[in-house]
Design a protein around this motif. Structure first.
Motif: not given
Length: 206
Positions: A175-185
């Motif tokens: 719940r502390r990780l946010v992955v937006p649309n088109a986000g990357h790692v």
């Protein structure tokens, strides 16, 4: 330096399910919205000069559409990896998030607190999702050339689960990780079988 392979995990662009606030997994395979298609084009522009060797994708339409402009730009055919598919949401597949929130069912509340110990009824835990994603990616990169760059289109919980396993994080940390649309790692896989996260690789434009 030992051989390694870099993999950029990208969440798909905005989908019709995202715009509608609905879960989408097995029962519904929505396309990208106009915003999502614009995000896909932006990704192709962003990675135009990247030394990409391979493209891999979830079998779901929104992920494949996200990679399509990049594939055309680099003249590459994406490899479909079933294990990059969205988390199995079980009984919640296709339902609106708002409806689940308003119902305040014990199972939904528990899942929001810890998606690893309390997966959706009939669905997957967050770390199980991460494990299948990393297993699929490791199987893909092991026989490849050294120092390669792969871009993989997948889904938010797939990325969260993979990151949690690499960081050895517990379920509530999702719940502390946010992955937006088109986000990357960027993940780096070493020939020793070790995964790491890369925050500033000079080979990879940001």
């Amino acid at each position: 330096m030992p051989s390694f392979a870099d993999i950029i995990l990208i969440r798909h662009g905005e989908s019709e399910a995202n715009a509608a606030g609905r879960f989408a997994c097995r029962s519904w395979d929505p396309a990208l919205t106009a915003t999502g298609r614009a995000q896909a084009q932006q990704l192709a522009h962003q990675w135009h000069n990247a030394p990409i060797r391979y493209l891999v994708t979830s079998p779901l339409l929104r992920a494949q559409e996200t990679l399509a402009p990049l594939a055309q730009d680099h003249d590459l055919t994406p490899v479909i990896l079933p294990d990059l598919a969205e988390v199995n949401l079980g009984q919640w597949d296709g339902k609106r998030l708002r409806d689940l929130e308003e119902a305040e069912s014990p199972s939904f509340i528990a899942w929001r607190q810890d998606p690893d110990r309390n997966p959706p009824p009939g669905g997957e835990s967050i770390r199980a999702v991460g494990q299948r994603v990393l297993n699929a990616l490791a199987h893909f990169v092991e026989p490849r050339e050294r120092h390669t760059l792969t871009i993989a289109a997948t889904h938010a919980d797939c990325i969260k689960g993979a990151v949690m396993l690499i960081m050895n994080a517990e379920g509530p940390m999702a719940r502390r990780l946010v992955v937006p649309n088109a986000g990357h790692v960027v993940l780096r896989w070493y020939e020793t079988g070790v995964w790491t996260m890369v925050f500033a690789d000079p080979r990879v434009p940001s």
